[in-house]
Write a protein that holds these residues in place. Structure first.
Motif, PDB file in Angstrom:
ATOM      1  N   GLY A  69     -25.889 -41.695   7.234  1.00  0.00           N
ATOM      2  CA  GLY A  69     -27.074 -41.145   6.372  1.00  0.00           C
ATOM      3  C   GLY A  69     -27.088 -41.551   5.103  1.00  0.00           C
ATOM      4  O   GLY A  69     -28.850 -41.771   4.184  1.00  0.00           O
ATOM      5  N   TYR A  70     -26.020 -41.297   3.927  1.00  0.00           N
ATOM      6  CA  TYR A  70     -25.967 -41.804   2.597  1.00  0.00           C
ATOM      7  C   TYR A  70     -26.235 -43.292   2.652  1.00  0.00           C
ATOM      8  O   TYR A  70     -25.248 -43.770   1.831  1.00  0.00           O
ATOM      9  N   ASP A  71     -26.107 -43.781   3.449  1.00  0.00           N
ATOM     10  CA  ASP A  71     -26.847 -45.212   4.155  1.00  0.00           C
ATOM     11  C   ASP A  71     -27.455 -45.354   4.181  1.00  0.00           C
ATOM     12  O   ASP A  71     -28.677 -45.414   5.169  1.00  0.00           O
ATOM     13  N   ASN A 109     -29.012 -44.072  -5.869  1.00  0.00           N
ATOM     14  CA  ASN A 109     -27.754 -44.895  -6.151  1.00  0.00           C
ATOM     15  C   ASN A 109     -28.002 -45.854  -5.236  1.00  0.00           C
ATOM     16  O   ASN A 109     -27.884 -47.110  -6.206  1.00  0.00           O
ATOM     17  N   HIS A 110     -27.879 -45.994  -4.110  1.00  0.00           N
ATOM     18  CA  HIS A 110     -27.222 -47.056  -2.732  1.00  0.00           C
ATOM     19  C   HIS A 110     -28.247 -47.925  -2.501  1.00  0.00           C
ATOM     20  O   HIS A 110     -28.836 -46.131  -1.868  1.00  0.00           O
ATOM     21  N   SER A 111     -28.643 -48.179  -1.258  1.00  0.00           N
ATOM     22  CA  SER A 111     -29.465 -48.230  -0.127  1.00  0.00           C
ATOM     23  C   SER A 111     -27.927 -48.415   0.925  1.00  0.00           C
ATOM     24  O   SER A 111     -26.930 -48.707   0.555  1.00  0.00           O
ATOM     25  N   GLN A 179     -20.894 -51.319   2.670  1.00  0.00           N
ATOM     26  CA  GLN A 179     -22.682 -51.373   3.224  1.00  0.00           C
ATOM     27  C   GLN A 179     -23.286 -50.266   2.497  1.00  0.00           C
ATOM     28  O   GLN A 179     -24.521 -50.289   3.202  1.00  0.00           O
ATOM     29  N   GLN A 180     -22.921 -49.864   1.443  1.00  0.00           N
ATOM     30  CA  GLN A 180     -23.517 -49.439   0.635  1.00  0.00           C
ATOM     31  C   GLN A 180     -24.323 -49.905  -1.152  1.00  0.00           C
ATOM     32  O   GLN A 180     -23.810 -49.027  -1.735  1.00  0.00           O
ATOM     33  N   PRO A 181     -24.410 -51.069  -0.658  1.00  0.00           N
ATOM     34  CA  PRO A 181     -24.737 -51.991  -1.950  1.00  0.00           C
ATOM     35  C   PRO A 181     -25.406 -50.910  -3.037  1.00  0.00           C
ATOM     36  O   PRO A 181     -26.864 -49.855  -2.508  1.00  0.00           O
ATOM     37  N   MET A 216     -30.735 -35.035  -5.778  1.00  0.00           N
ATOM     38  CA  MET A 216     -30.194 -36.449  -5.842  1.00  0.00           C
ATOM     39  C   MET A 216     -29.115 -36.467  -5.474  1.00  0.00           C
ATOM     40  O   MET A 216     -28.116 -35.629  -6.106  1.00  0.00           O
ATOM     41  N   ASP A 217     -28.235 -37.313  -4.777  1.00  0.00           N
ATOM     42  CA  ASP A 217     -27.517 -37.992  -4.711  1.00  0.00           C
ATOM     43  C   ASP A 217     -26.466 -38.594  -6.073  1.00  0.00           C
ATOM     44  O   ASP A 217     -28.022 -39.488  -7.028  1.00  0.00           O
ATOM     45  N   VAL A 218     -25.767 -38.887  -6.167  1.00  0.00           N
ATOM     46  CA  VAL A 218     -25.060 -39.087  -7.229  1.00  0.00           C
ATOM     47  C   VAL A 218     -25.756 -39.491  -8.540  1.00  0.00           C
ATOM     48  O   VAL A 218     -25.524 -40.498  -9.337  1.00  0.00           O
ATOM     49  N   LEU A 219     -26.052 -38.202  -9.201  1.00  0.00           N
ATOM     50  CA  LEU A 219     -26.818 -38.548  -9.893  1.00  0.00           C
ATOM     51  C   LEU A 219     -26.361 -39.069 -11.187  1.00  0.00           C
ATOM     52  O   LEU A 219     -27.266 -40.103 -11.773  1.00  0.00           O
ATOM     53  N   GLY A 279     -29.349 -32.275  -9.398  1.00  0.00           N
ATOM     54  CA  GLY A 279     -28.851 -33.438  -9.295  1.00  0.00           C
ATOM     55  C   GLY A 279     -27.511 -32.925  -9.195  1.00  0.00           C
ATOM     56  O   GLY A 279     -27.008 -32.107  -9.412  1.00  0.00           O
ATOM     57  N   GLU A 280     -26.179 -34.095  -7.961  1.00  0.00           N
ATOM     58  CA  GLU A 280     -25.797 -34.276  -7.587  1.00  0.00           C
ATOM     59  C   GLU A 280     -24.968 -34.511  -8.704  1.00  0.00           C
ATOM     60  O   GLU A 280     -24.906 -35.728  -9.199  1.00  0.00           O
ATOM     61  N   ILE A 281     -23.786 -34.041  -9.146  1.00  0.00           N
ATOM     62  CA  ILE A 281     -22.740 -34.335 -11.112  1.00  0.00           C
ATOM     63  C   ILE A 281     -21.862 -33.401 -10.898  1.00  0.00           C
ATOM     64  O   ILE A 281     -21.752 -32.786 -10.700  1.00  0.00           O
ATOM     65  N   ASN A 350     -19.680 -27.078  -0.105  1.00  0.00           N
ATOM     66  CA  ASN A 350     -21.161 -28.323   0.598  1.00  0.00           C
ATOM     67  C   ASN A 350     -20.158 -29.194   1.882  1.00  0.00           C
ATOM     68  O   ASN A 350     -19.447 -29.406   2.121  1.00  0.00           O
ATOM     69  N   HIS A 351     -20.959 -30.318   1.594  1.00  0.00           N
ATOM     70  CA  HIS A 351     -20.377 -31.142   3.162  1.00  0.00           C
ATOM     71  C   HIS A 351     -18.983 -32.255   2.787  1.00  0.00           C
ATOM     72  O   HIS A 351     -18.722 -33.124   3.484  1.00  0.00           O
ATOM     73  N   ASP A 352     -18.783 -31.800   1.088  1.00  0.00           N
ATOM     74  CA  ASP A 352     -17.924 -33.441   0.468  1.00  0.00           C
ATOM     75  C   ASP A 352     -17.224 -32.146   0.301  1.00  0.00           C
ATOM     76  O   ASP A 352     -15.747 -33.053  -0.193  1.00  0.00           O
ATOM     77  N   GLN A 353     -16.323 -30.519   0.596  1.00  0.00           N
ATOM     78  CA  GLN A 353     -16.036 -30.069   0.148  1.00  0.00           C
ATOM     79  C   GLN A 353     -14.452 -29.532   1.386  1.00  0.00           C
ATOM     80  O   GLN A 353     -15.479 -28.891   2.531  1.00  0.00           O
ATOM     81  N   GLU A 417     -15.176 -29.697   6.890  1.00  0.00           N
ATOM     82  CA  GLU A 417     -15.841 -29.071   6.853  1.00  0.00           C
ATOM     83  C   GLU A 417     -17.341 -29.783   7.195  1.00  0.00           C
ATOM     84  O   GLU A 417     -18.281 -29.172   7.151  1.00  0.00           O
ATOM     85  N   ARG A 418     -17.702 -30.542   8.269  1.00  0.00           N
ATOM     86  CA  ARG A 418     -18.816 -30.933   8.922  1.00  0.00           C
ATOM     87  C   ARG A 418     -18.930 -30.686  10.392  1.00  0.00           C
ATOM     88  O   ARG A 418     -19.860 -31.100  11.047  1.00  0.00           O
ATOM     89  N   THR A 419     -18.057 -30.174  11.105  1.00  0.00           N
ATOM     90  CA  THR A 419     -17.929 -29.453  12.345  1.00  0.00           C
ATOM     91  C   THR A 419     -19.192 -29.024  12.719  1.00  0.00           C
ATOM     92  O   THR A 419     -19.755 -27.990  12.020  1.00  0.00           O
TER      93      THR A 419
HETATM   94  C1  NOJ Z   1     -22.261 -38.216  -1.722  1.00  0.00           C
HETATM   95  C2  NOJ Z   1     -22.962 -37.604  -1.044  1.00  0.00           C
HETATM   96  O1  NOJ Z   1     -22.328 -36.171  -0.661  1.00  0.00           O
HETATM   97  C3  NOJ Z   1     -21.707 -37.743   0.464  1.00  0.00           C
HETATM   98  O2  NOJ Z   1     -21.473 -37.242   1.610  1.00  0.00           O
HETATM   99  C4  NOJ Z   1     -21.872 -39.393   0.109  1.00  0.00           C
HETATM  100  O3  NOJ Z   1     -20.299 -39.865   0.907  1.00  0.00           O
HETATM  101  C5  NOJ Z   1     -22.062 -40.009  -1.522  1.00  0.00           C
HETATM  102  N1  NOJ Z   1     -22.659 -39.595  -2.243  1.00  0.00           N
HETATM  103  C6  NOJ Z   1     -22.428 -41.617  -1.038  1.00  0.00           C
HETATM  104  O4  NOJ Z   1     -23.559 -41.375  -1.207  1.00  0.00           O
END
Ligand code: NOJ
Length: 559
Positions: A69-71, A109-111, A179-181, A216-219, A279-281, A350-353, A417-419
């Motif tokens: 979904g981050y693409d 940041n990317h699509s 896949q995320q330019p 906002m993702d990776v601001l 902002g995700e920073i 969060n879903h990345d940690q 962490e995403r189960t």
């Molecule tokens: C941060 C998101 O939290 C992460 O899950 C994602 O893989 C990257 N940005 C790329 O969008």
């Protein structure tokens, strides 16, 4: 501590708390093993009972799901796996009807490489949308062009961040997967298109009120060096460690021009009342707080003093050792760095940690909950942490995350962490789905699930419910100042204070958190216990020496 600036009027996101939903894993409504919007709708009353104020939902836009979904391949729609725009409309109406707020995850940041913008950009060097992404010629030299990336910039997901396009003979840049330019935020057309997408969601919904904000993702990654200079080598990197860290992100992150973009986003959102820009920073404190967009000269020119993100996410509790000295120092430093009028915030998962319970251990999850919900500033909690969900075990044949696939065995994968959320013990999928869940259900679902913990009055879930209730009830907690931040023998302590003679008596609360695995003694002024982490002893008077069990915390209302 100099932090008693309490901007008036208060905004909902300052007094409130935020709950992050990872939609693939929250609740499935149609048996395909993947959570969806209708599933979230069916669980709203759980969130009301929990006592949170806003939901932030990770991306549910149409997406090939290369990065789940981050693409994004369409910024103004819903992926069929999650439902339809009509489902979204029903969800937002139900959220607002319950007095909750809805925050969308926006990915500027990317699509996706399947987004029509990128397909057009990639189609020819002469495409009108060529400049919407970052295209560069191969570096000079011998050998085939595809072996000569323009510079040494590295992808967060491994390898060079440049991918060669045979047809047009140039490389495009991607901070993450090929896949995320990355979009070219220096291009005003890109900015206008993104701001339109933000407006779409802020106006979407049955009454046109739309979403209440964006995460906002990776601001801090939006702008890359316009001279495409090589990043300097990282002296601390050792071969075998993740390739991303072989260079320092000097020219690919936190570029000065980013702040101008964040100010524009702020202005787009300011046209709508009461919207929050998060902002995700991931940056050191001093650089992080710059994203509040503080301008000391603005007031005289009629501009807002803060023209940036309302809340640059503060991830420092995740990155700091679970140690009273270090956390006390972090709190003091953060409070000192905040610009005037800036509202603090804290995040514990969060879903990345790695899951909070896995990081700090089951013996400390209660102090962690009490810390997050008694600090000054908006707390964000990650779905499942209110049950002390642990990292899941992912057998090799069920790995989904590209971060793990690209760097196997280095512990970078985020599947654990995403189960799926654990709702009950009645079926092998813990109430998450009637089908085969996309990630395995945690082994400990029979004890760690919503139904079991709702029935156990001293469970972690009840602790979260009571903490959230107290936080709402006491202005000292949701808007007061913080001071006397100390660490002694592994016990973290601080006070929260609020006064508003027109509405209530002054309140001073003392918080003690024993972050050790041993019994500790603290000394307390006279007062009575409002809440302990073991949910026992509420109301008891205290004065003088107090014993705290290992991993115990207390909130005391001082007389
Ligand atoms: C941060 C998101 O939290 C992460 O899950 C994602 O893989 C990257 N940005 C790329 O969008």
């Amino acid at each position: 501590m100099e932090n008693s600036v309490t901007p008036t009027p208060r905004l909902w996101w300052q007094d409130g708390s935020i709950y992050q939903i990872y939609p693939r894993s929250f609740q499935d409504s149609n048996g395909d093993g993947i959570g969806d919007l209708a599933g979230i709708l069916s669980r709203l009353d759980y969130l009301v009972e929990l006592g949170v104020d806003a939901l932030w939902i990770s991306p549910f836009y149409p997406s090939p799901m290369a990065d789940f979904g981050y693409d994004v391949s369409d910024y103004c729609n819903v992926d069929p796996v999650f439902g339809t725009l009509a489902d979204f409309d029903r969800l937002i109406a139900a959220v607002h009807a319950r007095g909750l707020k809805l925050i969308l995850d926006f990915v500027p940041n990317h699509s996706s490489d399947q987004h029509p913008w990128f397909l057009a950009s990639r189609s020819a060097r002469t495409s009108p949308q060529r400049d919407w992404y970052l295209w560069r010629d191969p570096a000079p030299g011998d050998g085939p062009p595809e072996s000569r990336p323009p510079n040494n910039w590295m992808s967060n997901f491994g390898g060079s961040s440049w991918t060669y396009d045979q047809r047009t003979g140039q490389f495009y840049y991607h901070s993450f997967l090929p896949q995320q330019p990355d979009l070219n935020w220096r291009n005003p057309e890109v900015r206008a298109a993104m701001y339109d997408a933000m407006r779409f969601w802020m106006e979407r919904g049955p009454n046109g009120h739309g979403v209440d904000g964006f995460r906002m993702d990776v601001l801090w990654l939006l702008i890359k060096d316009d001279q495409f200079r090589d990043n300097p080598p990282n002296p601390e990197w050792t071969p075998g460690a993740a390739s991303f860290w072989s260079v320092l992100p000097t020219y690919t992150a936190d570029r000065p021009e980013t702040h101008g973009i964040v100010a524009e986003m702020h202005d787009v959102m300011s046209a709508y009342p009461q919207r929050v820009l998060i902002g995700e920073i991931y940056l050191p404190l001093r650089d992080l707080v710059a994203y509040y967009g503080f301008d000391p000269n603005a007031a005289s020119s009629g501009q807002p003093i803060l023209r940036g993100a309302d809340m640059p996410f503060n991830f420092h509790l995740i990155q700091t050792d679970w140690n009273a000295e270090h956390i006390a120092q972090l709190i003091r430093e953060y409070e000192k760095e905040l610009p005037p009028g800036a509202w603090p915030n804290w995040v514990l998962g969060n879903h990345d940690q790695t899951r909070l319970a896995t990081r700090v251990g089951l013996g400390q999850v209660r102090t962690a909950a009490m810390l997050l919900l008694t600090l000054r500033g908006t707390p964000t909690l990650y779905n499942g942490d209110e049950l002390a969900m642990t990292n899941g075990r992912i057998p090799p044949n069920r790995i989904q995350d590209p971060a793990e696939r690209n760097h196997p065995g280095m512990g970078l994968g985020r599947d654990p962490e995403r189960t799926p959320m654990l709702w009950n013990a009645t079926s092998s999928s813990a109430g998450f789905t009637t089908g085969e869940p996309w990630l395995p259900i945690n082994d400990n679902f029979a004890e760690i699930n919503v139904e079991a913990q709702s029935a156990a009055p001293r469970s972690v879930l009840w602790l979260y419910r009571k903490l959230l209730t107290l936080r709402r009830k006491y202005p000292a907690l949701h808007r007061g100042s913080i001071d006397q931040v100390n660490a002694h023998n592994g016990v973290l302590s601080f006070q929260r204070y609020a006064e508003d003679p027109q509405s209530y008596q002054p309140q001073r609360l003392q918080i003690f958190l024993n972050l050790t695995d041993d019994l500790q003694t603290v000394t307390c002024e006279a007062g009575h216990i409002l809440l302990t982490t073991i949910l026992d002893g509420d109301g008891a008077p205290v004065e003088g020496n107090l014993l705290l069990e290992a991993g115990e915390g207390m909130i005391i209302l001082l007389s």
